[in-house]
Structures are given as C-alpha cells and as structure tokens.
Design a protein around this motif. Structure first.
Motif, short mmCIF file in Angstrom:
data_model
loop_
_atom_site.label_atom_id
_atom_site.label_comp_id
_atom_site.label_asym_id
_atom_site.label_seq_id
_atom_site.Cartn_x
_atom_site.Cartn_y
_atom_site.Cartn_z
N SER A 145 0.86 -1.17 0.00
CA SER A 145 0.00 0.00 0.00
C SER A 145 0.91 1.23 0.00
CB SER A 145 -0.93 0.00 1.22
OG SER A 145 -0.19 0.00 2.42
N VAL A 146 0.47 2.26 -0.68
CA VAL A 146 1.29 3.48 -0.81
C VAL A 146 0.46 4.67 -0.41
CG1 VAL A 146 2.60 4.95 -2.38
CG2 VAL A 146 2.66 2.47 -2.66
N TYR A 168 5.61 17.27 0.57
CA TYR A 168 4.84 16.06 0.29
C TYR A 168 5.77 14.85 0.31
CZ TYR A 168 0.61 18.59 -0.86
OH TYR A 168 -0.54 19.37 -0.79
N TYR A 169 5.32 13.81 0.99
CA TYR A 169 6.08 12.58 1.12
C TYR A 169 5.25 11.40 0.61
CZ TYR A 169 8.68 15.30 4.63
OH TYR A 169 9.41 16.26 5.29
N CYS A 170 5.92 10.42 0.05
CA CYS A 170 5.26 9.15 -0.20
C CYS A 170 5.86 8.11 0.75
CB CYS A 170 5.39 8.68 -1.64
SG CYS A 170 7.07 8.29 -2.19
N ALA A 171 5.05 7.10 1.04
CA ALA A 171 5.49 6.03 1.92
C ALA A 171 4.83 4.74 1.49
CB ALA A 171 5.15 6.35 3.37
N ALA A 172 5.52 3.64 1.71
CA ALA A 172 5.01 2.32 1.33
C ALA A 172 5.00 1.41 2.54
CB ALA A 172 5.87 1.72 0.22
N ASP A 173 3.99 0.57 2.59
CA ASP A 173 3.87 -0.35 3.71
C ASP A 173 3.48 -1.73 3.21
OD1 ASP A 173 2.06 -1.45 6.25
OD2 ASP A 173 3.88 -0.37 6.79
N ALA A 174 4.04 -2.75 3.86
CA ALA A 174 3.77 -4.12 3.43
C ALA A 174 2.34 -4.56 3.73
CB ALA A 174 4.75 -5.08 4.10
N VAL A 175 1.65 -3.87 4.64
CA VAL A 175 0.24 -4.17 4.86
C VAL A 175 -0.52 -3.71 3.63
CG1 VAL A 175 -1.77 -3.72 6.29
CG2 VAL A 175 0.50 -3.94 7.35
N PRO A 176 -1.24 -4.59 2.97
CA PRO A 176 -1.78 -4.24 1.64
C PRO A 176 -2.96 -3.28 1.63
CG PRO A 176 -2.43 -6.47 2.26
CD PRO A 176 -1.47 -6.01 3.29
N GLN A 177 -3.63 -3.10 2.78
CA GLN A 177 -4.81 -2.24 2.80
C GLN A 177 -4.50 -0.89 3.42
OE1 GLN A 177 -5.14 -5.40 4.42
NE2 GLN A 177 -5.87 -6.38 2.55
N CYS A 178 -5.02 0.14 2.80
CA CYS A 178 -4.92 1.48 3.37
C CYS A 178 -5.72 1.52 4.66
CB CYS A 178 -5.47 2.51 2.41
SG CYS A 178 -4.49 2.75 0.95
N ASP A 215 6.70 1.40 6.33
CA ASP A 215 8.01 0.74 6.21
C ASP A 215 9.05 1.62 5.52
OD1 ASP A 215 6.32 -2.38 5.55
OD2 ASP A 215 7.14 -1.63 7.44
N TYR A 216 8.65 2.30 4.47
CA TYR A 216 9.61 3.06 3.66
C TYR A 216 9.05 4.45 3.40
CZ TYR A 216 11.28 -1.65 2.73
OH TYR A 216 11.74 -2.93 2.87
N TRP A 217 9.95 5.44 3.45
CA TRP A 217 9.60 6.83 3.20
C TRP A 217 10.55 7.44 2.19
CZ3 TRP A 217 5.61 9.71 5.30
CH2 TRP A 217 4.88 9.10 6.33
N GLY A 218 10.00 8.35 1.38
CA GLY A 218 10.85 9.16 0.54
C GLY A 218 11.35 10.37 1.31
N GLN A 219 12.15 11.18 0.63
CA GLN A 219 12.79 12.33 1.28
C GLN A 219 11.91 13.58 1.25
OE1 GLN A 219 13.29 11.47 -1.81
NE2 GLN A 219 13.15 13.40 -2.93
N GLY A 220 10.87 13.55 0.46
CA GLY A 220 9.94 14.67 0.39
C GLY A 220 10.23 15.60 -0.77
#
Length: 125
Positions: free
Chosen positions: A33-34, A94-104, A113-118
C-alpha cells in the motif's frame, strides 16, 4: 536497499496543477500500500491519499477529493499524485510512503516501512 524518491514538486499559482511521482527501487510497489502525506510548517504530518496494493481501493482526505488523483504505473514501479486546482492551503512538503500491509487505513503514519525524502509544493495566492 529499498528506496522511494519523490519528484515533481515546485511553485505554482492558485488554480494550477502539479504531478508528484514516487519512484521505487529495491522493492516492487505493487506489493505495497502506498500513501501520500504532507507536512506544512508548524503542523503535523497528515495523510492525503492512499492506495491499496495492486490496483486496489484508493482513499483521499476530504479537502483534496475531486482535486487529487492517485495512480500507479506498474511498469515504472511508480505511484503518482496528480494535484489540480491547487490552493495555498495545499503548500507543504509532500512525502510518499510504502507499507507491506496491503490495505490502506491499517497502518499508522509512524509504522510505514519506507519513506521518501519529500518534495516541496508551494502554491502562491
């Protein structure tokens, strides 16, 4: 090493548009999920949009509904946030982030789990 990198921010006038990109390396974004988040000076980070893994459901905060659209490009391993009819209240990093849990909605902001730098978005009046 898994990384997210945002791009596409900038300075626009009220009513303008920007498209933010969140490009991933070292991980397959389709499996995550992003979320897109923003943080203005002196304010807490807030989530503005999220997509389930794959081509799943999308969610938007009320203040951006009808103006922002989140999409995936599977081939480019990238998630986009198209932002239209921008106003000064949208100014933030604005940042994006990803998580291994598939549902928002199942993950707290600090648990992603993971973040961009913005990337900075500034909307002038």
């Amino acid at each position: 090493q898994a990384q997210l990198e945002e791009s596409g921010g900038g300075l626009v006038q009220t009513g303008g548009s920007l498209r933010l990109a969140c490009a991933a390396s070292g991980l397959t974004l389709d499996h995550y999920s992003v979320g897109w988040f923003r943080q203005a000076p002196g304010k807490e980070r807030e989530q503005v949009s999220c997509t389930d893994s794959g081509d799943g459901k999308k969610w938007y905060i009320d203040s951006v509904k009808g103006r922002f659209t989140l999409s995936r490009d599977h081939a480019k391993n990238t998630v986009y946030l198209q932002m239209n009819n921008l106003n000064p209240e949208d100014s933030a990093v604005y940042y994006c982030a990803a998580d291994a849990v598939p549902q928002c909605g199942a993950t707290l902001i600090h648990e992603y789990d993971y973040w961009g730098q913005g990337t900075q978005v500034t909307v002038s009046s």
